[in-house]
Write a protein that holds these residues in place. Structure first.
Motif, PDB file in Angstrom:
ATOM      1  N   UNK A 192       3.508 -12.979  -2.255  1.00  0.00           N
ATOM      2  CA  UNK A 192       3.008 -14.796  -2.687  1.00  0.00           C
ATOM      3  C   UNK A 192       4.803 -15.709  -2.314  1.00  0.00           C
ATOM      4  N   UNK A 193       5.742 -15.023  -2.110  1.00  0.00           N
ATOM      5  CA  UNK A 193       6.747 -15.889  -1.245  1.00  0.00           C
ATOM      6  C   UNK A 193       6.220 -16.265   0.116  1.00  0.00           C
ATOM      7  N   UNK A 194       5.611 -16.530   0.626  1.00  0.00           N
ATOM      8  CA  UNK A 194       4.931 -17.614   1.829  1.00  0.00           C
ATOM      9  C   UNK A 194       3.965 -18.056   1.253  1.00  0.00           C
ATOM     10  N   UNK A 195       3.630 -18.586   0.266  1.00  0.00           N
ATOM     11  CA  UNK A 195       2.705 -19.281   0.535  1.00  0.00           C
ATOM     12  C   UNK A 195       3.326 -20.347  -0.799  1.00  0.00           C
ATOM     13  N   UNK A 196       2.924 -21.747  -0.779  1.00  0.00           N
ATOM     14  CA  UNK A 196       2.470 -22.525  -2.152  1.00  0.00           C
ATOM     15  C   UNK A 196       2.077 -22.053  -3.255  1.00  0.00           C
ATOM     16  N   UNK A 197       2.550 -22.152  -3.872  1.00  0.00           N
ATOM     17  CA  UNK A 197       2.214 -21.998  -5.593  1.00  0.00           C
ATOM     18  C   UNK A 197       0.560 -22.673  -5.641  1.00  0.00           C
ATOM     19  N   UNK A 198      -0.073 -23.724  -5.141  1.00  0.00           N
ATOM     20  CA  UNK A 198      -1.394 -23.881  -5.928  1.00  0.00           C
ATOM     21  C   UNK A 198      -1.885 -23.632  -4.522  1.00  0.00           C
ATOM     22  N   UNK A 199      -2.085 -22.487  -3.378  1.00  0.00           N
ATOM     23  CA  UNK A 199      -2.447 -22.066  -2.817  1.00  0.00           C
ATOM     24  C   UNK A 199      -2.038 -20.306  -2.690  1.00  0.00           C
ATOM     25  N   UNK A 200      -1.959 -20.110  -3.485  1.00  0.00           N
ATOM     26  CA  UNK A 200      -1.037 -18.132  -4.485  1.00  0.00           C
ATOM     27  C   UNK A 200      -2.954 -17.177  -3.571  1.00  0.00           C
ATOM     28  N   UNK A 201      -3.405 -18.101  -4.132  1.00  0.00           N
ATOM     29  CA  UNK A 201      -4.923 -17.203  -3.129  1.00  0.00           C
ATOM     30  C   UNK A 201      -5.026 -16.762  -2.265  1.00  0.00           C
ATOM     31  N   UNK A 202      -4.029 -17.596  -1.044  1.00  0.00           N
ATOM     32  CA  UNK A 202      -4.565 -16.989  -0.060  1.00  0.00           C
ATOM     33  C   UNK A 202      -4.069 -16.119   0.601  1.00  0.00           C
ATOM     34  N   UNK A 203      -3.316 -15.770  -0.426  1.00  0.00           N
ATOM     35  CA  UNK A 203      -2.695 -13.699   0.313  1.00  0.00           C
ATOM     36  C   UNK A 203      -4.380 -12.703   0.031  1.00  0.00           C
ATOM     37  N   UNK A 204      -5.050 -13.167  -0.640  1.00  0.00           N
ATOM     38  CA  UNK A 204      -6.246 -12.327  -0.300  1.00  0.00           C
ATOM     39  C   UNK A 204      -7.088 -12.816   0.540  1.00  0.00           C
ATOM     40  N   UNK A 205      -7.362 -14.098   0.975  1.00  0.00           N
ATOM     41  CA  UNK A 205      -7.831 -13.653   2.410  1.00  0.00           C
ATOM     42  C   UNK A 205      -6.616 -13.201   3.434  1.00  0.00           C
ATOM     43  N   UNK A 206      -5.543 -13.368   4.241  1.00  0.00           N
ATOM     44  CA  UNK A 206      -4.205 -12.421   4.803  1.00  0.00           C
ATOM     45  C   UNK A 206      -4.810 -11.315   4.577  1.00  0.00           C
ATOM     46  N   UNK A 207      -5.448 -10.802   3.218  1.00  0.00           N
ATOM     47  CA  UNK A 207      -4.978  -8.864   3.288  1.00  0.00           C
ATOM     48  C   UNK A 207      -6.598  -9.350   3.794  1.00  0.00           C
ATOM     49  N   UNK A 208      -7.489  -9.260   4.034  1.00  0.00           N
ATOM     50  CA  UNK A 208      -8.751  -9.271   3.821  1.00  0.00           C
ATOM     51  C   UNK A 208      -8.523  -9.868   5.159  1.00  0.00           C
ATOM     52  N   UNK A 209      -8.064 -10.951   6.529  1.00  0.00           N
ATOM     53  CA  UNK A 209      -8.186 -10.609   7.350  1.00  0.00           C
ATOM     54  C   UNK A 209      -7.396  -9.703   8.210  1.00  0.00           C
ATOM     55  N   UNK A 210      -6.646  -9.083   8.070  1.00  0.00           N
ATOM     56  CA  UNK A 210      -5.411  -7.926   7.676  1.00  0.00           C
ATOM     57  C   UNK A 210      -7.089  -6.612   8.164  1.00  0.00           C
ATOM     58  N   UNK A 211      -7.450  -6.539   7.344  1.00  0.00           N
ATOM     59  CA  UNK A 211      -8.005  -5.418   7.192  1.00  0.00           C
ATOM     60  C   UNK A 211      -9.465  -5.757   8.264  1.00  0.00           C
ATOM     61  N   UNK A 212      -9.542  -6.492   8.246  1.00  0.00           N
ATOM     62  CA  UNK A 212     -11.008  -6.651   9.018  1.00  0.00           C
ATOM     63  C   UNK A 212     -10.435  -6.561  10.480  1.00  0.00           C
ATOM     64  N   UNK A 213      -9.483  -7.752  11.029  1.00  0.00           N
ATOM     65  CA  UNK A 213      -8.661  -6.923  12.289  1.00  0.00           C
ATOM     66  C   UNK A 213      -8.641  -5.142  12.473  1.00  0.00           C
ATOM     67  N   UNK A 214      -8.069  -5.005  11.498  1.00  0.00           N
ATOM     68  CA  UNK A 214      -8.092  -3.132  12.200  1.00  0.00           C
ATOM     69  C   UNK A 214      -9.250  -2.334  12.401  1.00  0.00           C
ATOM     70  N   UNK A 215     -10.444  -2.904  11.578  1.00  0.00           N
ATOM     71  CA  UNK A 215     -11.338  -2.451  11.408  1.00  0.00           C
ATOM     72  C   UNK A 215     -12.136  -2.706  12.950  1.00  0.00           C
ATOM     73  N   UNK A 216     -11.858  -3.663  13.493  1.00  0.00           N
ATOM     74  CA  UNK A 216     -13.005  -4.162  14.289  1.00  0.00           C
ATOM     75  C   UNK A 216     -13.336  -2.781  16.203  1.00  0.00           C
ATOM     76  N   UNK A 217     -11.813  -2.518  15.730  1.00  0.00           N
ATOM     77  CA  UNK A 217     -11.356  -1.395  17.613  1.00  0.00           C
ATOM     78  C   UNK A 217     -12.704   0.183  17.101  1.00  0.00           C
ATOM     79  N   UNK A 218     -13.834   0.205  15.289  1.00  0.00           N
ATOM     80  CA  UNK A 218     -14.582   1.210  15.547  1.00  0.00           C
ATOM     81  C   UNK A 218     -15.894   0.851  15.619  1.00  0.00           C
ATOM     82  N   UNK A 219     -16.518  -0.659  16.487  1.00  0.00           N
ATOM     83  CA  UNK A 219     -17.523  -1.358  16.938  1.00  0.00           C
ATOM     84  C   UNK A 219     -17.497  -0.570  18.776  1.00  0.00           C
TER      85      UNK A 219
END
Length: 132
Positions: free
Chosen positions: A81-108
């Motif tokens: 949570x250190x890089x996000x404002x407290x009112x947008x703490x949920x964005x860490x989940x979007x950040x992690x999901x984006x990173x997982x999707x980016x790593x799975x794209x080469x499978x296509x």
């Protein structure tokens, strides 16, 4: 982790694992090495899902732990949570999901589809950042 799912098609009609050309994909043999590779690959894919679930649980608990003043929880989850404002703490989940999707794209297998998926993933992530 996803190498057994990447098969290369040959003119004789068989497919082999791209990284291991001696392993035939989806053969009917019960003792097929590809079958065990796929099972182990799917089990290994559970680890990232566990990480995503852990991050989602931490996002869910953060407001409650802040109200309680639980400093141990805050110290343990500072890396999330250190890089996000407290009112947008949920964005860490979007950040992690984006990173997982980016790593799975080469499978296509198709290069054009990979480019489109990468563009859609990164653009949607950018739109969420701009909205936040």
């Amino acid at each position: 982790v996803v190498a057994p799912l990447q098969c290369h098609h040959h003119p004789n009609g068989l497919s082999t694992v791209s990284s291991y050309h001696s392993v035939v994909c989806w053969s009917d043999a019960f003792e097929s090495p590809h079958r065990s590779m796929v099972v182990l690959s799917l089990i290994a894919c559970l680890f990232p899902l566990g990480v995503i679930a852990g991050v989602a649980y931490a996002v869910y608990l953060l407001p409650q732990k802040l109200r309680q003043g639980d400093t141990q929880f805050l110290q343990c989850t500072t890396c999330l949570f250190f890089r996000f404002r407290m009112e947008t703490h949920w964005y860490v989940l979007a950040f992690v999901l984006k990173n997982v999707l980016v790593t799975l794209i080469p499978v296509v297998p198709d290069g054009a589809t990979q480019i489109i998926l990468m563009a859609v993933t990164l653009m949607s992530s950018m739109l969420v950042v701009v909205a936040v």
